[in-house]
Design a protein around this motif. Structure first.
Motif, PDB file in Angstrom:
ATOM      1  N   ARG A  69       3.505   5.846   4.643  1.00 19.32           N
ATOM      2  CA  ARG A  69       2.844   7.082   4.210  1.00 19.32           C
ATOM      3  C   ARG A  69       3.859   8.022   3.567  1.00 19.32           C
ATOM      4  NH1 ARG A  69      -1.955   9.348   5.014  1.00 19.32           N
ATOM      5  NH2 ARG A  69      -1.954  11.617   4.762  1.00 19.32           N
ATOM      6  N   GLU A  70       5.009   8.131   4.234  1.00 24.23           N
ATOM      7  CA  GLU A  70       6.013   9.026   3.672  1.00 24.23           C
ATOM      8  C   GLU A  70       6.545   8.510   2.341  1.00 24.23           C
ATOM      9  OE1 GLU A  70       8.495  11.171   6.749  1.00 24.23           O
ATOM     10  OE2 GLU A  70      10.074  10.540   5.367  1.00 24.23           O
ATOM     11  N   PRO A  74      -0.399   6.103   1.086  1.00 25.32           N
ATOM     12  CA  PRO A  74      -1.033   7.002   2.064  1.00 25.32           C
ATOM     13  C   PRO A  74      -1.980   6.260   2.994  1.00 25.32           C
ATOM     14  CG  PRO A  74      -2.055   7.254  -0.079  1.00 25.32           C
ATOM     15  CD  PRO A  74      -0.975   6.237  -0.250  1.00 25.32           C
ATOM     16  N   GLU A 199      -5.922   6.290   2.011  1.00 23.34           N
ATOM     17  CA  GLU A 199      -6.558   7.585   2.192  1.00 23.34           C
ATOM     18  C   GLU A 199      -7.634   7.860   1.138  1.00 23.34           C
ATOM     19  OE1 GLU A 199      -3.726  10.626   2.750  1.00 23.34           O
ATOM     20  OE2 GLU A 199      -5.179  12.251   2.734  1.00 23.34           O
ATOM     21  N   ALA A 298      -2.702  11.557   8.998  1.00 26.17           N
ATOM     22  CA  ALA A 298      -2.375  10.143   9.080  1.00 26.17           C
ATOM     23  C   ALA A 298      -3.410   9.374   9.900  1.00 26.17           C
ATOM     24  CB  ALA A 298      -0.992   9.957   9.693  1.00 26.17           C
TER      25      ALA A 298
END
Ligand SMILES: Nc1ncnc2c1ncn2[C@@H]1O[C@H](COP(=O)(O)OP(=O)(O)OP(=O)(O)O)[C@@H](O)[C@H]1O
Ligand SMILES: Nc1ncnc2c1ncn2[C@@H]1O[C@H](COP(=O)(O)OP(=O)(O)OP(=O)(O)O)[C@@H](O)[C@H]1O
Ligand SMILES: Cc1ncc(C[n+]2csc(CCO)c2C)c(N)n1
Ligand SMILES: [Mg+2]
Ligand SMILES: [Mg+2]
Lengths: 308, 307, 287, 288, 287
Positions: A69-70, A74, A199, A298
């Motif tokens: 994610r970072e 995502p 996401e 998250a």
């Protein structure tokens, strides 16, 4: 029927029995889903697969998911069938290791590839450097199996309660000749095997609905597997294309997996577990921390909520 | 002169393109047309540079121009289309990472190349060579050993790497052992072929001198085999590097290029992965280049070198 | 071994043909080369080739034998059999009383091949020093001998060149220097002067004769030049092809001192004529 | 052919003896530890027999490997995932496809390089650099990328395998195609032969020894490539999957039997290439 | 092109030396080969080698020119420059009015190299057919011509052999057959008959002369045999080495019909003597 591509984190084994059962018993079909299960392997990174649009949903451990994610993929946790962590450090008792304090100066086998963060967090909590200095521990990147322990190349190796531990036992050790440290008990456990999607796809209501049916059918599969471990093991075996698994091992694994599951919750992520995982990861430190700040968005309950 | 002008245009084009994609806002179709034109001009430039006569910097100009073009296009495309880092990082990101992670890259280079690759390469090529000599010396062994040599030496890395870790431990010796296994076979095959390459008349000459096996080998057959042997040395140079890196996949200490590549790949830190790949490519090419250079000096007499 | 030929002028005819099937030289104790019913058949994809058939010859130590005969008649093959580079398929051959192999292992042979066979990775000097290196001579001596021999064949100044930088004739001379440098007991020369002009050829003929006269090596020499054969030899073996066999052996008693001018003498011309007839007889082009 | 049976047998026998000794020596420690943990102190003969029948040996005894290989080859039906024949076929097909693609690419590349000087200069350094890129590390990316292009199944594996095996062919072939001596090239020059004619009548025949040396290395590399490529496809079938699964579950015997089959496959392919070389050489009038 | 030499006996001396620096043939319209101040320097690791220096010559179409000179004087190099195998470092050369390169691309040359240069992987027939294949002849015609040419050089029956199964002289004959088979305008022959015995050589000399007389090809021919040069040529170019240059050009007006017996005529011997003197003058062995 709607297609769902599921990417597993590892090779076909009872660790993923719920999904195979759901497929074999027709739970997915009943939910009007056509699920294709892709087994993983040591050099398959499920986040990469999903970023390349080759999967709709993946099974991944939370540290790796948050790291992705970072780094621009995502991932969002939509369900968490595993409640507890099965990871532990298994040491030969003859080395004299009894407590974590005895680990100083010892050689430890650790899984890397995103699975090292609970370990690093633990070591930094104990105050042991991991760069091989005598005040700390010597770390080996452990391969796939427990041979380093059997062959005395390492004093301790990483094991899962449901898998590698039993390989050590098969290797001629009796439980009392081993000293195990469960990450759960050391307070550095992180969430394992969760379901993650990208996401942006969650803005699509149809996709959320499809995932809801998928999660429900999968949890049905897990429930069935927990109640019929031997049959579930056989289903897993039938799906193993490598032909390398044995029924005995898979039965034992299924038994252990059952202890980690949380089928009552219907796969609903418990926020406290999530917070603990994030805390552990943030404290793992080092020059290249897996995540540098607490992630946002998250996880979501939207999918499990949509089940009802 | 015209080439210089062309180069200037191409450089300017790419500078504008890179600045354009890095600037906020979507690049328009006009911008893409400009980029395509620049790429076309760059291809022409590479062709012109490649046709330059001479041996010195001219020989380097074409590959450098080619590489620079690829890099520029890569940067423009990755940044322009906003490809996520997890799939493909931009060259600028890789460069930044190479600068910030220089000490790690150096440490991995020492571990993987200076220790595992060099040791394994020397032993592997050496033993393949000696095995070929042995097989050549003893016909009985040639017929017995070569088929079995084929069998043993054609084992896949993936299979032997875990076994080597079991036998030689986690540190570089097990990687060197894998490199040995990988480089052995090409050297064996090429040396055997090379030893058969000496002419019949030249052999007869040595025979008429009642030259011993060793003398014939040293004075005639090895020199005649050198072009083949160097082919193996060159093929093995990058191969050894791949072997060592792949072997680290199956257990390693916490340094090494293969270790870094796999762990960072799993964390989707692809900038670091590519930084290691760049190092591997540069080191592998330099290693190959060194062998090619030695080859030119040693086999100066061969038609392929004499031209 | 003494020189077995009679002094000049002591007999009317110095040229005498030996009976075909016993090519024995008059006063031979132990011949340097003795071949009995020698034959060699090459097996090839389209049938056997009879390269040598029923060859009988005795060569005394110190003799200078020339082989002459049409192209493809087996001269090279005979040399190769003597040098143990080819095994005969029939008959027997002894060199200095032993098998060719033993003689080869004793390093008795110096062989000048029909093609130069120089190693491209060695300089001319390096090529000439090759056999000396194999014999284990010291570096200084190798260089000294190579220098001498290269000067003899008029290649001084080309020591550091590589073979491909030399003309065809120069390469051939380098290969002659290489064979001479190593001072073998038995010199086998396969058309060594074929690619040389008349003047160099004459010069080298004289040099070879001088060398032979002083060292009394046994020489077997293949040539296509009848005058050259007559000028150099003690006996001339005339061969004919398919199957390769000896048709005539011509004695050539011109004695040891042979100035170039001897080539105009009637005896010389008579021998040459005789060889020419032998050659023509065994040839398929006659008429 | 028959002449090589005795030497092969002799050498094999020697290796087997060494192998048994090695097995006893390497496995001794582990077996001893295991016995000690169980409270036994076995005598020498027992120890030897235990080291030769250990289930997770450092080095299995030859007969263990043979039995395991035989069982997994002949035991399960050929279509079952437990049959090594099945896995070997999966790997073999990918390897052959990769070998075909790769050696073709290698030859074409060499041809291009020999004829277009600009190519050699601009491309060659990058090809070499590309070879130093660890395939296994990139294989997942490659598989994902090819999957995005709609290539699945055999193709991605064949491409990775081809990537590994084109290099030895290309390098050898570049050398071989440049190997004709000056005189032969001059001859064709006087005929004003076209580059294509020079290529077919002179360069190709001269390059054959180099080509075949390259092909032998390449065919072995193709097998390695196919095996490596099986890992990121989920390691589902093929000898690579077997190796990995064996390694993952500590089934040393399984590793060794898969290795044995892989080696036999490679060696057979190398042998076939060698046979082709000999047949061709004979047609081209090589001396016996 | 007509035969430019005077009929036999019409002049007192048929042998005349041309002035050194204008090697022009008397009645030339457009020369087949014209060299002006041609020079060629090889750069080697130990300094330059002056292989050709200031060579001037005009060769008329249909002439038969022999090059003769000591080993290493630049004969092969001159041939190679004519054939566009070597670029001169100075001066100019035109072949049939165009550059050597253009002539080569027009496939004007048939070149017999000093070494046979047969491809080892082709049979003898395959080797002879090689140029025909390159010129694009049909398979049937290739085979027919190869058969003819091989018969001409007396190699019938060896079609299916490989080069290494042939003797040195047979290989050379195969290479001659190869050059003749393709019927080039300009024949460049570098010591083609060096490895052949007298009788085959005479035979091939006659054949070559017949071929030349009927087809009126321009021939440039390198030889070390003075009689051969005189027998075959319309002019003989004498060269001398270091730096390689032309020292003499000897006209040789023996007319087109030359039976072998012409070699005993006084005119023949006079020309030969003149060439011999030229050769000796340019030679470093004199005395
Ligand atoms: N290796 C071989 N295989 C088959 N036939 C061969 C071989 N070597 C030579 N021959 C044949 O043997 C015969 C004699 O060859 P050899 O080389 O001895 O002839 P030569 O007398 O030396 O001829 P030249 O004067 O042309 O050199 C020839 O017909 C040749 O074709
Ligand atoms: N490639 C080369 N590099 C350097 N020097 C060369 C090269 N080729 C020829 N030479 C030199 O050029 C000179 C002339 O050589 P060339 O081959 O023309 O002689 P030639 O007259 O044909 O002699 P021969 O009768 O011996 O064949 C020689 O001194 C030779 O050493
Ligand atoms: C190279 C390598 N990396 C990570 C793991 C850890 N891992 C990935 S999935 C899983 C579940 C257990 O079966 C475990 C422990 C490993 N085994 N090998
Ligand atoms: Mg011969
Ligand atoms: Mg010459």
């Amino acid at each position: 029927q709607e297609r769902v591509n599921l990417q597993l984190k590892w090779v076909t084994q009872a660790q993923f029995a719920g999904y195979y059962v759901a497929q074999a018993r027709g739970f997915y079909r009943a939910a009007n889903l056509d699920v294709r299960i892709a087994p993983g392997g040591p050099d398959i990174a499920p986040p990469q697969v999903i970023a390349g649009n080759r999967a709709d949903v993946i099974v991944e451990w939370m540290p790796a998911a948050l790291a992705s994610r970072e780094r621009g993929v995502p991932l969002v946790n939509i369900a968490q069938p595993f409640k507890r962590s099965g990871m532990m450090l298994t040491c030969r008792a003859e080395t004299g290791i009894r407590t974590p304090a005895d680990l100083r100066g010892k050689t430890l086998g650790v899984w890397f590839s995103g699975n090292e963060y609970p370990f690093l967090a633990w070591m930094s909590r104990l105050g042991y450097p991991t760069n091989g200095t005598p005040q700390g521990v010597r770390v080996l990147r452990q391969g796939f199996n427990v041979d380093p322990l059997l062959q005395r190349q390492a004093d301790c190796v990483s094991t899962m309660t449901y898998n590698e531990y039993w390989q050590v036992i098969d290797g001629g050790f009796r439980p009392e000749q081993l000293q195990v440290f469960r990450y759960e008990e050391q307070g550095v456990a992180t969430l394992e095997d969760g379901l993650y999607v990208l996401e942006n796809r969650l803005t699509d209501a149809a996709f959320v609905a499809r995932m809801a049916r998928f999660v429900r059918a999968s949890m049905q599969g897990w429930d069935w597997a927990r109640q019929n471990p031997d049959a579930a093991a056989q289903i897993v075996l039938d799906n193993d294309a490598s032909g390398a698994q044995t029924i005995a091992h898979q039965r034992r694994m299924m038994g252990e997996i059952a202890r980690l599951l949380d089928t009552e919750g219907g796969g609903r992520l418990v926020q406290a577990d999530y917070d603990r995982t994030v805390q552990t990861l943030l404290s793992s430190g080092g020059d290249s921390p897996v995540i540098s700040r607490a992630p946002t968005n998250a996880w979501t309950h939207a999918v499990v909520d949509a089940i009802r | 002169m015209r080439t210089g002008l062309l180069a200037a245009v191409v450089v300017l084009g790419f500078v504008l393109a890179i600045a354009g994609v890095h600037a906020p806002g979507e690049p328009g179709s006009l911008a893409w047309a400009g980029i395509a034109l620049t790429a076309g001009l760059a291809a022409w430039l590479v062709k012109r540079l490649g046709d330059l006569p001479g041996q010195g910097w001219q020989a380097l100009a074409a590959p450098l121009a080619f590489g620079a073009t690829i890099l520029a296009l890569w940067e423009v495309l990755v940044v322009g289309f906003e490809v996520p880092m997890a799939l493909m990082p931009a060259p600028s990101a890789i460069a930044a990472r190479m600068a910030s992670g220089a000490h790690l890259l150096w440490q991995d280079f020492v571990q993987t190349f200076l220790k595992a690759v060099l040791a394994g390469y020397a032993i592997g090529c050496g033993s393949g060579f000696l095995m070929a000599l042995l097989a050549d010396r003893v016909p009985f062994l040639r017929r017995g050993l070569l088929p079995i040599g084929n069998l043993v030496a054609a084992l896949p890395v993936v299979g032997i790497a875990p076994i080597m870790v079991m036998w030689f431990g986690f540190d570089w010796p097990s990687k060197a052992a894998v490199v040995v296994a990988m480089t052995f076979f090409p050297m064996l095959v090429n040396t055997v072929a090379g030893l058969a390459a000496a002419g019949a008349l030249e052999r007869d000459l040595m025979r008429s001198y009642a030259a011993g096996h060793g003398q014939t080998l040293l004075l005639l057959r090895l020199p005649a085999a050198l072009p083949f042997i160097f082919t193996a040395l060159k093929v093995n140079a990058p191969l050894a590097l791949i072997g060592a890196i792949v072997a680290e996949f199956f257990g390693s200490p916490t340094t090494g290029m293969g270790f870094r590549i796999t762990t960072e790949a799993a964390r989707l830190a692809l900038d670091m992965v590519w930084a290691e790949i760049v190092v591997a490519a540069v080191v592998g090419s330099a290693f190959y280049g060194a062998m090619a250079l030695i080859e030119r000096r040693v086999t100066f007499w061969h038609p392929s070198v004499r031209g | 071994m003494r020189w077995t030929c009679l002094p000049r002028g002591s007999r009317f005819s110095k040229c005498r043909s030996a009976p075909r099937d016993s090519g024995r030289s008059p006063t031979v104790a132990e011949p340097a080369i003795a071949a009995r019913n020698l034959s060699l058949v090459f097996r090839t994809n389209d049938g056997p080739v009879h390269a040598l058939s029923d060859v009988n010859i005795d060569i005394a130590p110190g003799e200078f034998i020339s082989l002459i005969g049409p192209s493809g008649c087996g001269k090279t093959t005979l040399l190769r059999v003597i040098a143990d580079l080819e095994k005969p398929t029939g008959g027997e051959i002894r060199v200095n009383g032993v098998t060719p192999e033993a003689a080869r292992l004793a390093r008795d042979y110096g062989y000048v091949f029909q093609a130069p066979a120089l190693f491209p990775w060695r300089t001319i000097e390096g090529n000439v020093m090759l056999p000396l290196q194999i014999m284990g001579l010291s570096k200084a001596e190798r260089q000294e001998r190579a220098r001498q021999q290269l000067a003899l064949v008029n290649l001084a100044g080309f020591e550091r060149k590589f073979p491909w930088q030399l003309s065809g004739g120069m390469q051939q001379r380098a290969s002659i220097a290489r064979a001479l440098a190593f001072e073998p007991k038995l010199l086998l020369m396969d058309e060594p002067f074929g690619a040389l002009d008349e003047i160099v050829r004459d010069h080298l003929n004289e040099q070879l004769l001088k060398l032979w006269a002083t060292t009394r090596k046994t020489v077997v020499f293949v040539t296509h030049s009848i005058p050259e054969a007559v000028f150099l030899s003690t006996r001339i073996v005339v061969m004919s092809p398919r199957p390769g066999r000896i048709t005539d052996i011509v004695d050539c008693d011109l004695g040891p001192d042979r100035p170039l001018e001897i080539r105009e003498t009637p005896e010389f011309l008579r021998i040459a004529q005789r060889v020419r007839e032998g050659l023509r007889a065994g040839h398929s082009y006659e008429g | 052919m028959r002449a090589s049976i005795l030497p092969v047998l002799t050498v094999s026998a020697g290796i087997v003896v060494l192998w048994y000794l090695g097995a006893v020596w390497l496995n001794w420690q582990v077996v001893w530890d295991m016995q000690a943990r169980a409270g036994h102190a076995p005598d020498f003969a027992t120890m030897v027999s235990l080291t030769l029948s250990h289930a997770r040996p450092l080095l299995p005894a030859p007969h263990q490997v043979v039995v395991e290989t035989w069982n997994s080859l002949t035991g399960p039906p050929i279509t079952s995932p437990r049959s090594l024949v099945n896995h070997a076929m999966v790997t073999l097909s990918a390897a052959l496809a990769g070998f075909g693609l790769g050696s073709l690419a290698g030859v074409l590349l060499a041809v291009a390089i020999i004829h277009v000087r600009a190519l050699e200069r601009s491309l060659m350094p990058w090809i070499i650099a590309s070879q130093a890129v660890p395939v296994l590390a990139l294989a997942p990316i490659v598989i994902v990328a090819l999957g995005a292009l709609g290539m699945t199944g055999l193709m991605p594996k064949a491409i990775i395998s081809a990537y590994l095996c084109f290099f030895p062919v290309a390098i050898g072939m570049v050398k071989g195609l440049a190997a004709p001596d000056a005189l032969s090239r001059d001859l064709l020059r006087t005929y004003s032969a076209t580059p294509a004619q020079v290529f077919w009548t002179l360069r190709v025949p001269t390059s054959l020894p180099y080509l075949f040396a390259g092909l032998k290395v390449a065919v072995a590399a193709a097998v390695v490539g196919a095996i490596v490529a099986e890992l990121p496809t989920g390691a589902q079938a093929g000898l690579g999957a077997r190796l990995l699964a064996g390694s993952y579950f500590g089934q040393t015997l399984q590793i060794w039997s898969a290795l044995t089959v892989a080696a036999v496959v490679s060696a057979t392919l190398v042998g076939v290439v060698g046979l082709a070389e000999r047949l061709l050489a004979r047609r081209m009038g090589a001396r016996a």
